[in-house]
Motif scaffolding. Sequence first.
Motif, PDB file in Angstrom:
ATOM      1  N   PHE A  51       0.857  -1.191   0.000  1.00 45.60           N
ATOM      2  CA  PHE A  51       0.000   0.000   0.000  1.00 45.60           C
ATOM      3  C   PHE A  51       0.902   1.254   0.000  1.00 45.60           C
ATOM      4  CE2 PHE A  51      -2.942  -2.593   3.101  1.00 45.60           C
ATOM      5  CZ  PHE A  51      -3.220  -3.516   2.103  1.00 45.60           C
ATOM      6  N   PRO A  52       1.613   1.534  -1.085  1.00 46.92           N
ATOM      7  CA  PRO A  52       2.591   2.634  -1.057  1.00 46.92           C
ATOM      8  C   PRO A  52       1.997   3.977  -0.617  1.00 46.92           C
ATOM      9  CG  PRO A  52       2.863   1.342  -3.042  1.00 46.92           C
ATOM     10  CD  PRO A  52       1.609   0.852  -2.384  1.00 46.92           C
ATOM     11  N   SER A  53       0.721   4.238  -0.985  1.00 47.09           N
ATOM     12  CA  SER A  53       0.172   5.554  -0.618  1.00 47.09           C
ATOM     13  C   SER A  53      -0.133   5.645   0.869  1.00 47.09           C
ATOM     14  CB  SER A  53      -1.088   5.864  -1.441  1.00 47.09           C
ATOM     15  OG  SER A  53      -2.052   4.854  -1.237  1.00 47.09           O
ATOM     16  N   ALA A  54      -0.201   4.477   1.560  1.00 49.71           N
ATOM     17  CA  ALA A  54      -0.383   4.518   3.012  1.00 49.71           C
ATOM     18  C   ALA A  54       0.973   4.672   3.701  1.00 49.71           C
ATOM     19  CB  ALA A  54      -1.059   3.236   3.494  1.00 49.71           C
ATOM     20  N   ILE A  55       2.025   4.216   3.033  1.00 55.44           N
ATOM     21  CA  ILE A  55       3.362   4.238   3.648  1.00 55.44           C
ATOM     22  C   ILE A  55       3.991   5.623   3.505  1.00 55.44           C
ATOM     23  CG2 ILE A  55       5.567   3.017   3.803  1.00 55.44           C
ATOM     24  CD1 ILE A  55       4.378   0.763   2.081  1.00 55.44           C
ATOM     25  N   PHE A  56       3.829   6.222   2.319  1.00 55.29           N
ATOM     26  CA  PHE A  56       4.480   7.509   2.030  1.00 55.29           C
ATOM     27  C   PHE A  56       3.444   8.494   1.503  1.00 55.29           C
ATOM     28  CE2 PHE A  56       7.630   4.143   0.947  1.00 55.29           C
ATOM     29  CZ  PHE A  56       8.472   4.347   2.031  1.00 55.29           C
ATOM     30  N   SER A  57       3.627   9.761   1.853  1.00 61.67           N
ATOM     31  CA  SER A  57       2.665  10.766   1.381  1.00 61.67           C
ATOM     32  C   SER A  57       2.957  11.123  -0.080  1.00 61.67           C
ATOM     33  CB  SER A  57       2.730  12.013   2.263  1.00 61.67           C
ATOM     34  OG  SER A  57       4.025  12.529   2.207  1.00 61.67           O
ATOM     35  N   GLY A  58       1.936  11.639  -0.725  1.00 58.00           N
ATOM     36  CA  GLY A  58       2.098  12.183  -2.073  1.00 58.00           C
ATOM     37  C   GLY A  58       2.136  11.149  -3.185  1.00 58.00           C
TER      38      GLY A  58
END
Length: 455
Positions: free
Chosen positions: A338-345
Motif C-alpha cells: 500500500f505505497p500511498s499509506a506508507i508515504f505521502s504524495g
Amino acid sequence: MNRKDADVVIIGAGLTGLTLAYYLKRNGKYPVIIEKSDRPGGVINTVSDRGFIYETGPNTGVLGTPEIASLFDDLSDSCTLATADPKAQKRYILKNGKWHALPSSLISAIGTPLFSFKDKMGILAEPFRKPGIDPDESIGMMVVRRLGQSYLDYAVDPFISGIYAGDPQKLVTRYALPKLYALEQNYGSFIRGAIKKSREMKSEAEKKATKEVFSVKGGLGNLIMPLAENTGEKNIFYEASGTCVEPEGNGFSVIFSDKRGDSIKLSAPVIVSTIGSYNLPDLLPFITPYKLSPITNMEYAGVVQVALGYNKWEGHVLDAFGGLIPSKENRQVLGILFPSAIFSGRAPEGGALLSAFLGGMKRPEMINKQDVEIEEIVLREVESTLFPGQHPDLLKIFRYTHAIPQYGISSGERLDSIRKIQEQYPGLILAGNIRDGIGMADRVKQAKLIADMLK
Ligand SMILES: Cc1cc2nc3c(=O)[nH]c(=O)nc-3n(C[C@H](O)[C@H](O)[C@H](O)COP(=O)(O)OP(=O)(O)OC[C@H]3O[C@@H](n4cnc5c(N)ncnc54)[C@H](O)[C@@H]3O)c2cc1C
C-alpha cells in the motif's frame, strides 16, 4: 599497463554501480560507468503519472545498515529521505480469505488466528531448543525446527515471498538471512538473541541503522538522480552494447559500442562488475564457462509487478504497509503493498496506490502470462480482498525475468568461485547482488566497502 582511461570502470549503473562511483569520487578516484540501458538506476525507476507516483521496481527499502543511512546523510542536499508513516507499520497476512495483522505484541500473538495453539505454546520453549548443526539448513527447516509449521506457513513463507519472491525450503539461512542465522549460532535462540542484541551497546554508526522502512520524497528515482549527476553525464556511457572485458598488461581493457555504434576501448587497472550472473559470460569471455558455472548456475526469481492507482478509495482501510499472501492460501498474487499509506504524495487526495507482486519461485509461470491475463488475475485478487467491484484508474504491468537472485544450496560454491576468479585476476571485482545481499541497503553497503577497499 601504459594507458589508463579511468581508475575504475564499473559495469552497470544500478544502485550498486552508482553508489560505488559516488564514493570512489569522494575518495579522489576517477570512475567511469558503462551501462547497457538508456538511463541510470537499473531496476529502480519511479514514474509520475496522472497524480500517482509509482515505482516500477523496488518500492521500499529498510534502513538496515549504517551505510544506507550515511548515504542519505551524504546526499541530504539533493534528496530527502522518506520513512514509513508509523500508522502503516502493520503487516497483513491473508488467511482463509481474510487479512489478519501480524502480531506485534505478546497479547496479539496469543490471540492471532494465524498460528496454531500448539506452536503458540511451543514458542515458550524456543529459548531452550538446541541450535542447528547443519550450516546449509534451509530457512523453512530452521523455522519449523525452532518455531513450528504454522510460523513457517503464516509468517516466514509470506515474508520470504515479499523479500526474495523465494521458496523458504530452498533458500539457505546462512546466506539468505545471515542475521537470523547469526542469532541462533551466537546466542542459541532467536528470542534470547533478539533480547540480548537489543541490550548491546551500539556505535554511533550502528545507531543510524534504525531498520525503518524508507523511500525518498517523490520516489526512489530521486535517490538515483543525484548519484548519477555526481558521476557526471560524460562519465557514464549509456546504451553500451557488446561490452566485454579482457586482461591487458597489469589491468584490463573494456571494449564496447557506444550509443552511436562507435567502438570504444577503455583501459583501467580495476573493473567492477555489478551485473547479474546470467550476463557474466558475455562480459568476461576470457573466463572459461567451467569456472563461471558455479556463478551462472544461480537461480533467479521472476517477478511481475503491477501498479494500481485509484482516484477515490473506498475499499478496505489501508492502515498498513501492505498484505502478504502465504503460499498455503493458493492465491495467484504474492502480496499487495500500500505505497500511498506508507508515504505521502503517492496518490491524489482521497485516492490510493497499490503495488501487487506475482510470480516468484513458486509461481514461475506468471512471468510468461499475457498482460490481459495478469490484469484479470490482479483485479480479481484485489477486488476479492480489498476493494469489491472497483476498477483502478491506473494499471501498469512490469516484468522482471531475473528479479531476485536466490541464495540457495549452491551459494558456498558460488562465493568460492567469485573469490578464486578475483584472486586469479587481481583488479577484477565481481560485485552486485550475486553476493552480499539483495536489498537496497545491502547494495549500498557493498558499494561503500568496495570504494573504501580501493582507496
Ligand atoms: C521487482 C523488484 C522488487 C524489488 N523490491 C525490493 C524492495 O522492496 N526492497 C529492497 O531493498 N530491494 C528490492 N529489490 C532488490 C533491489 O532493488 C536490487 O537488489 C537492487 O536495486 C539492485 O541494484 P544493482 O545495482 O545491484 O543491480 P541492477 O539494478 O540490476 O543494476 C545493474 C545494471 O547493470 C546493467 N547491465 C546489465 N548487464 C550489463 C552489461 N553487460 N553491460 C552494461 N550494463 C549492464 C543493467 O542495465 C542495470 O542498469 C527489488 C528488485 C526487483 C527487481
